[in-house]
Design an enzyme around this catalytic site. Sequence first.
Site, PDB file in Angstrom:
ATOM      1  N   GLU A  85     -27.211 -15.271  58.960  1.00  0.00           N
ATOM      2  CA  GLU A  85     -28.183 -14.209  58.721  1.00  0.00           C
ATOM      3  C   GLU A  85     -29.119 -14.016  59.906  1.00  0.00           C
ATOM      4  OE1 GLU A  85     -31.830 -13.170  55.613  1.00  0.00           O
ATOM      5  OE2 GLU A  85     -30.240 -14.543  54.999  1.00  0.00           O
ATOM      6  N   LYS A 272     -36.000 -18.551  47.735  1.00  0.00           N
ATOM      7  CA  LYS A 272     -34.825 -18.254  48.558  1.00  0.00           C
ATOM      8  C   LYS A 272     -35.215 -18.251  50.025  1.00  0.00           C
ATOM      9  CE  LYS A 272     -31.586 -15.490  50.632  1.00  0.00           C
ATOM     10  NZ  LYS A 272     -31.630 -14.790  51.938  1.00  0.00           N
ATOM     11  N   ASP A 288     -25.311 -32.368  52.033  1.00  0.00           N
ATOM     12  CA  ASP A 288     -24.804 -31.709  50.827  1.00  0.00           C
ATOM     13  C   ASP A 288     -25.819 -30.644  50.416  1.00  0.00           C
ATOM     14  OD1 ASP A 288     -23.871 -30.903  48.373  1.00  0.00           O
ATOM     15  OD2 ASP A 288     -23.615 -32.922  47.553  1.00  0.00           O
ATOM     16  N   HIS A 385     -36.991  -7.735  60.327  1.00  0.00           N
ATOM     17  CA  HIS A 385     -35.612  -8.056  59.975  1.00  0.00           C
ATOM     18  C   HIS A 385     -34.643  -7.031  60.541  1.00  0.00           C
ATOM     19  CE1 HIS A 385     -32.394  -9.839  57.622  1.00  0.00           C
ATOM     20  NE2 HIS A 385     -32.052  -8.623  57.234  1.00  0.00           N
TER      21      HIS A 385
END
Length: 442
Positions: A85, A272, A288, A385
Amino acid sequence: MSDTVTSRLAGFHKLPLEERLARIGQMFRLTEAELDQLRGENGLDLSVANQMIENAVGTFSLPLGLGLNLTVNGRDYLVPMAVEEPSVVAAVSFASKIVREAGGFTAEADESMMIGQVQVSNYGDPGLASEKILDAKDQILALANSFHPAMVARGGGAKDVEVRLLPAPEGPRGEPLLIVHLLIDAQEAMGANLINTMAEGVAPLIEQLTGGRVYLRILSNLADKRLARATCRIQLDLLADFGLPGEVIAEGIAQASRFAEADPYRAATHNKGVMNGIDAVAIATGQDWRSIEAGAHAFACRKGQYRPLSTWYLEEGHLVGRIELPLALGLVGGPIKIHPGAQVALKLLRATSVRELSMVFAAVGLAQNFAALRALGSVGIQKGHMAMHARSVAVTAGARGGDVEKVANLLVKAGHVKVEKAREILASLPPETSAIATLTNG
């Protein structure tokens, strides 16, 4: 490794890729094989991949970037981040630069205590069964530790036993759930295999003690005895940007935090953003990340409502940020010693213990969150962004070499970051520019 490692690399993003590699190679004294690993020329061997998972047919790559400017407890860290991203690496670097100017992040982490769960049913009287288990605690711990004597010799292993009685999900007509918790110090490992072995190993003894039957015996990914915390305290004048004073930016961040504390719909997106940074470092270092995600989100619900992992508030002329979350990480075991990319990433990160690694992860999560809220609470997320996203769109449209930045800049200026527009811009560039780009890249 050079005597001085600094995370403050001004102008690093402007350097050609090979110059970046040369600078990092010199700073960390990377071997040519390690540099080739970063170039993608010496990656995970297919024969090794075939031993790691079932039905292997190949390997898969992600971009690897370095988060810059991070200072935690007075030590500099260059943070390897594997992520597809745009803006994630840039956001961590920018936020860390502001926090660095304010004195850096302060962080701490608990010892590596994990939980192994043993589910017991048909045990009769719950009070009596619980008492029998707790009376035999020393026997249970000795049996558990017999399966991993080397871990015990290093100071780790099973340390305590707890019993939990949970209401039956069917209501009063059902049998309450009797759950035995083995508390296990995994030391420098994430510990899944160790914990599962111990939980399975003590199951027959628990059945013997209670007269019941054991079903599940496995670790819990809610590692709430293995928490990491990070904080920062930023002077308001350091926040001024977008033509706005620092007080206005800080108020926007604090209001965004209040929103997440009150509303699970917002908290999910808030978290998030935290995990954007943490997952990227986890993937790069062979952790993990699925376990980390599961534990983080379960921890966010611990008070009965899904809540933010980090909070921000104003205090005495400063913006204060705090984060706390479970981080079951490892420096040994799993793919860490198998995957050459993970080994190089850990060499760059320079964490000497898993607790130090957890502190860095927590600081990265808080930095990522800070960068997002700083934009959200002022000019909006899309402005920054989209500038990063425009590069990917330019490449998708066929731009290469120096054309990528040119097309991306024109896309942002036009306010229309779409592939069709990028193709239109690319076609309008002087032929010699596109020709040079083609020769350089093909």
